[in-house]
Write an enzyme that holds these catalytic residues in place. Structure first.
Site, PDB file in Angstrom:
ATOM      1  N   TYR A  80      41.217  21.080  22.049  1.00  0.00           N
ATOM      2  CA  TYR A  80      42.443  21.807  22.390  1.00  0.00           C
ATOM      3  C   TYR A  80      42.830  21.528  23.847  1.00  0.00           C
ATOM      4  O   TYR A  80      43.979  21.180  24.161  1.00  0.00           O
ATOM      5  CB  TYR A  80      42.139  23.287  22.158  1.00  0.00           C
ATOM      6  CG  TYR A  80      43.152  24.290  22.608  1.00  0.00           C
ATOM      7  CD1 TYR A  80      44.170  24.720  21.759  1.00  0.00           C
ATOM      8  CD2 TYR A  80      43.076  24.871  23.882  1.00  0.00           C
ATOM      9  CE1 TYR A  80      45.080  25.692  22.171  1.00  0.00           C
ATOM     10  CE2 TYR A  80      43.979  25.826  24.294  1.00  0.00           C
ATOM     11  CZ  TYR A  80      44.983  26.243  23.440  1.00  0.00           C
ATOM     12  OH  TYR A  80      45.879  27.196  23.843  1.00  0.00           O
ATOM     13  N   LYS A 107      46.216  19.631  25.586  1.00  0.00           N
ATOM     14  CA  LYS A 107      47.069  20.348  26.541  1.00  0.00           C
ATOM     15  C   LYS A 107      47.159  19.555  27.853  1.00  0.00           C
ATOM     16  O   LYS A 107      48.209  19.483  28.468  1.00  0.00           O
ATOM     17  CB  LYS A 107      46.530  21.758  26.795  1.00  0.00           C
ATOM     18  CG  LYS A 107      46.564  22.665  25.548  1.00  0.00           C
ATOM     19  CD  LYS A 107      47.978  23.020  25.127  1.00  0.00           C
ATOM     20  CE  LYS A 107      48.009  24.096  24.059  1.00  0.00           C
ATOM     21  NZ  LYS A 107      49.356  24.396  23.576  1.00  0.00           N
ATOM     22  N   SER A 130      54.865  34.069  15.180  1.00  0.00           N
ATOM     23  CA  SER A 130      53.752  34.904  15.644  1.00  0.00           C
ATOM     24  C   SER A 130      53.594  34.782  17.157  1.00  0.00           C
ATOM     25  O   SER A 130      54.182  33.900  17.791  1.00  0.00           O
ATOM     26  CB  SER A 130      52.510  34.395  14.892  1.00  0.00           C
ATOM     27  OG  SER A 130      51.325  34.671  15.537  1.00  0.00           O
ATOM     28  N   SER A 155      47.926  25.149  28.465  1.00  0.00           N
ATOM     29  CA  SER A 155      46.894  26.198  28.558  1.00  0.00           C
ATOM     30  C   SER A 155      46.054  25.970  29.806  1.00  0.00           C
ATOM     31  O   SER A 155      45.832  24.815  30.212  1.00  0.00           O
ATOM     32  CB  SER A 155      46.002  26.121  27.318  1.00  0.00           C
ATOM     33  OG  SER A 155      44.787  26.779  27.566  1.00  0.00           O
ATOM     34  N   THR A 203      47.132  37.488  21.381  1.00  0.00           N
ATOM     35  CA  THR A 203      47.974  37.070  20.256  1.00  0.00           C
ATOM     36  C   THR A 203      47.126  36.920  18.986  1.00  0.00           C
ATOM     37  O   THR A 203      45.895  36.804  19.079  1.00  0.00           O
ATOM     38  CB  THR A 203      48.612  35.698  20.547  1.00  0.00           C
ATOM     39  OG1 THR A 203      47.547  34.746  20.675  1.00  0.00           O
ATOM     40  CG2 THR A 203      49.424  35.709  21.835  1.00  0.00           C
TER      41      THR A 203
HETATM   42  N1  LIG Z   1      47.489  33.357  23.616  1.00  0.00           N
HETATM   43  C1  LIG Z   1      46.981  32.789  24.687  1.00  0.00           C
HETATM   44  O1  LIG Z   1      46.278  33.417  25.476  1.00  0.00           O
HETATM   45  C2  LIG Z   1      47.299  31.344  24.974  1.00  0.00           C
HETATM   46  C3  LIG Z   1      46.722  30.779  26.123  1.00  0.00           C
HETATM   47  C4  LIG Z   1      47.021  29.475  26.429  1.00  0.00           C
HETATM   48  C5  LIG Z   1      47.904  28.758  25.649  1.00  0.00           C
HETATM   49  N2  LIG Z   1      48.428  29.325  24.519  1.00  0.00           N
HETATM   50  C6  LIG Z   1      49.357  28.509  23.719  1.00  0.00           C
HETATM   51  O2  LIG Z   1      50.459  29.296  23.369  1.00  0.00           O
HETATM   52  C7  LIG Z   1      51.035  28.792  22.160  1.00  0.00           C
HETATM   53  C8  LIG Z   1      51.228  29.946  21.198  1.00  0.00           C
HETATM   54  O3  LIG Z   1      49.964  30.462  20.871  1.00  0.00           O
HETATM   55  P1  LIG Z   1      49.709  31.972  20.387  1.00  0.00           P
HETATM   56  O4  LIG Z   1      48.567  32.460  21.158  1.00  0.00           O
HETATM   57  O5  LIG Z   1      50.978  32.701  20.377  1.00  0.00           O
HETATM   58  O6  LIG Z   1      49.181  31.693  18.909  1.00  0.00           O
HETATM   59  P2  LIG Z   1      49.623  32.298  17.475  1.00  0.00           P
HETATM   60  O7  LIG Z   1      49.829  33.746  17.577  1.00  0.00           O
HETATM   61  O8  LIG Z   1      48.606  31.794  16.515  1.00  0.00           O
HETATM   62  O9  LIG Z   1      50.999  31.561  17.202  1.00  0.00           O
HETATM   63  C9  LIG Z   1      51.004  30.177  16.946  1.00  0.00           C
HETATM   64  C10 LIG Z   1      52.290  29.779  16.276  1.00  0.00           C
HETATM   65  O10 LIG Z   1      52.216  28.376  15.984  1.00  0.00           O
HETATM   66  C11 LIG Z   1      52.489  28.188  14.601  1.00  0.00           C
HETATM   67  N3  LIG Z   1      51.803  27.036  14.021  1.00  0.00           N
HETATM   68  C12 LIG Z   1      50.467  26.810  13.973  1.00  0.00           C
HETATM   69  N4  LIG Z   1      50.228  25.680  13.283  1.00  0.00           N
HETATM   70  C13 LIG Z   1      51.433  25.198  12.889  1.00  0.00           C
HETATM   71  C14 LIG Z   1      51.845  24.074  12.147  1.00  0.00           C
HETATM   72  N5  LIG Z   1      50.960  23.195  11.638  1.00  0.00           N
HETATM   73  N6  LIG Z   1      53.156  23.883  11.934  1.00  0.00           N
HETATM   74  C15 LIG Z   1      54.070  24.763  12.412  1.00  0.00           C
HETATM   75  N7  LIG Z   1      53.746  25.843  13.123  1.00  0.00           N
HETATM   76  C16 LIG Z   1      52.437  26.058  13.356  1.00  0.00           C
HETATM   77  C17 LIG Z   1      52.014  29.462  13.939  1.00  0.00           C
HETATM   78  O11 LIG Z   1      52.581  29.572  12.647  1.00  0.00           O
HETATM   79  P3  LIG Z   1      51.890  30.444  11.466  1.00  0.00           P
HETATM   80  O12 LIG Z   1      52.326  31.860  11.710  1.00  0.00           O
HETATM   81  O13 LIG Z   1      52.457  29.854  10.226  1.00  0.00           O
HETATM   82  O14 LIG Z   1      50.422  30.275  11.605  1.00  0.00           O
HETATM   83  C18 LIG Z   1      52.513  30.482  14.943  1.00  0.00           C
HETATM   84  O15 LIG Z   1      53.885  30.719  14.779  1.00  0.00           O
HETATM   85  C19 LIG Z   1      50.096  27.717  21.654  1.00  0.00           C
HETATM   86  O16 LIG Z   1      50.594  26.452  22.022  1.00  0.00           O
HETATM   87  C20 LIG Z   1      48.804  28.011  22.402  1.00  0.00           C
HETATM   88  O17 LIG Z   1      48.029  26.863  22.556  1.00  0.00           O
HETATM   89  C21 LIG Z   1      48.149  30.607  24.174  1.00  0.00           C
END
Ligand SMILES: NC(=O)c1ccc[n+]([C@@H]2O[C@H](COP(=O)([O-])OP(=O)(O)OC[C@H]3O[C@@H](n4cnc5c(N)ncnc54)[C@H](OP(=O)(O)O)[C@@H]3O)[C@@H](O)[C@H]2O)c1
Length: 467
Positions: A352, A356, A199, A325, A387
């Site tokens: 969180y 980080k 995802s 993050s 996301t």
């Molecule tokens: N989006 C933003 O604006 C943002 C900003 C700062 C940092 N981040 C960081 O970017 C990274 C990706 O986030 P995202 O926004 O893309 O979130 P997301 O769409 O929720 O994707 C998260 C991914 O991590 C997987 N995951 C969650 N828990 C897990 C577990 N216990 N074991 C294995 N896989 C697991 C999810 O798998 P499932 O599909 O099975 O749930 C998914 O593939 C994260 O580290 C987040 O902290 C994002």
């Protein structure tokens, strides 16, 4: 009819030049007249594959639809482009030389009657455009870009908290993008591992790395999603060198089992991307008794990276990319308060951000320790990207910021760049946003004490995964 003809000598093998040039979506990176380009047809590039290329005109822009007419692997690519004003036939021929590749580019324009007269007058302008395009392609393929110094906009933004935070929005990406270099590194012999690829940013990064030819191991926790993800990335990119591993990364036992399987496979890992993540509200504990954000965002990348170190060290020049993050800017490393044992004190966002911050500290420690092993370790933060993770965990934040949120591809761009760009291999221990090194602290009060870093490593080494 107008014919443009340019040549260039490139100091790289023909298969590398062919891999880059045959994906015409790369025109966006090297042709100064191209504003945007994308592949429209799923699958490997073949006769019939179509690309949409948007080109700047002296006034406005024009969208060309390019179709591959003929392909001879490593030697010839023929395309035909059409738009409202002209048709163009592009023929790119490649031949091996003593030092690399000779690239020959011929473009034949057939102007529609309305613009033919104007085109006849602007022959010189067209020739200049042709020269600049092939010069841009040759420069992209020479791939000799230094790590860029920060732009004036980011230097100013980083001095002030609010403008710095404004750069997390899509504004930051659109400013940063103007300074991006092409990425022509050859990835077909690179094995990359991406966690959380089902995802959001992980999916976008994995798709883009697959498009660029990397061999991928995607770590996901749900078999059905994993099969769907791998099948979809293969279908869209035509890259078949993609497999998955299952692991719930919030469980130490599953991280350890994953490490054991990877070691048994024995394949070197060129790039490890620690991306999986989530924000938990209210406080939760894993079956192993660890607070969930601590387990998933910190213990897991620590154990995975340490466990895979022998496989990273056996690659020629391995890279680790930790996704952190901007939330960490508000937190100082405080090892005793990572798990926030007191329910009343707990906030998902604070928990969180603390993990980080700690992952950023580990990034700098690993970078120092592993320099002599040829492993670089960097962190990136994606800004604010729209996301599924943000939609689920921060619905109010998303509602308020939606117009300025980045797309998933924009959020994932620096992950891809750190994994793939040649010049990114020159950095280690740094934090990046939009392909630029950014400060890992905006406030002096969040700087960690050296003894706190030692305490963090001692804590993480002491975790066994059993209650
Ligand atoms: N989006 C933003 O604006 C943002 C900003 C700062 C940092 N981040 C960081 O970017 C990274 C990706 O986030 P995202 O926004 O893309 O979130 P997301 O769409 O929720 O994707 C998260 C991914 O991590 C997987 N995951 C969650 N828990 C897990 C577990 N216990 N074991 C294995 N896989 C697991 C999810 O798998 P499932 O599909 O099975 O749930 C998914 O593939 C994260 O580290 C987040 O902290 C994002």
């Amino acid at each position: 009819m107008t014919v443009l003809h340019e040549s260039a000598d490139i100091d790289r093998p023909v298969e590398e030049v062919y891999a880059y040039v045959s994906d015409f979506a790369t025109t966006e990176e090297w042709d100064p007249t191209v504003l945007g380009a994308r592949k429209l047809t799923p699958g490997a590039i073949a006769v019939g594959t179509q690309f949409e290329v948007v080109c700047a005109l002296p006034v406005g822009s024009v969208t060309l639809l390019y179709t591959v007419q003929a392909l001879q692997e490593y030697t010839r690519i023929e395309l035909r482009g059409t738009c409202a004003f002209f048709d163009v036939e592009d023929v790119i021929t490649l031949s091996g030389t003593a030092t690399g590749t000779r690239l020959d580019y011929r473009a034949v324009f057939h102007f529609k009657p309305v613009v033919a007269t104007v085109a006849a007058f602007s022959q010189k302008g067209l020739e200049k455009m042709g020269r600049e395009s092939v010069a841009g392609l040759a420069e992209a393929l020479r791939d000799n870009f230094p790590l860029k110094a920060n732009s004036r906009a980011t230097r100013i933004a980083d001095k002030w908290v609010l403008p710095g935070v404004a750069m997390f929005s899509r504004l930051g990406y659109s400013l940063g993008r103007k300074r991006f270099n092409p990425m022509s590194a050859y990835l077909r012999n690179q094995h990359m591992m991406v966690t959380g690829a089902s995802s959001g940013l992980g999916y976008a990064a994995a798709s883009e790395l697959a498009r660029r030819g990397a061999q991928l191991t995607l770590v996901m926790r749900n078999r059905e999603k994993a099969e769907r993800t791998v099948a979809e990335i293969k279908r869209v990119t035509g890259n078949t060198a993609i497999r998955y591993e299952l692991a719930d990364l919030s469980l130490v036992s599953e991280v350890d089992a994953l490490v054991a399987r990877m070691k048994k496979r024995g394949e070197a890992i060129d790039v490890l991307i620690n991306n999986a993540g989530a924000l938990f509200n209210p406080r939760q504990e894993t079956a192993e008794g660890l607070e969930k954000s601590f387990a998933l965002l910190l213990v897991s990348p620590y154990r995975l990276t340490e466990g895979l170190k022998p496989l990273l060290a056996s690659a020629e020049c391995a890279r680790v990319v930790n996704v952190v993050s901007g939330g960490m800017y508000s937190q100082k490393l405080d090892v005793d308060r990572l798990q926030m044992p007191d329910d009343a004190e707990y906030s998902g966002s604070t928990a969180y951000a603390r993990q980080k911050r700690a992952l950023m500290v580990l990034t700098k420690l690993w970078a120092k320790q592993w320099r002599t092993d040829g492993i670089t370790v960097n962190a990136m933060h994606p800004g604010w990207a729209d996301t599924p993770g943000v939609q689920d965990a921060l619905p109010l934040f998303r509602k308020m910021t939606r117009p300025v949120l980045r797309s998933v591809e924009e959020g994932a761009d620096t992950i891809v760049w750190l994994a793939a760009a040649t010049e990114a291999g020159d950095a280690s221990g740094a934090l990046f946003l939009d392909r630029e090194i950014r400060p890992d602290h905006l406030l002096n009060s969040t700087r960690e004490a050296p003894q706190e870093c030692d305490k963090l490593v001692a804590l993480l080494n002491g975790i066994t995964g059993s209650r």
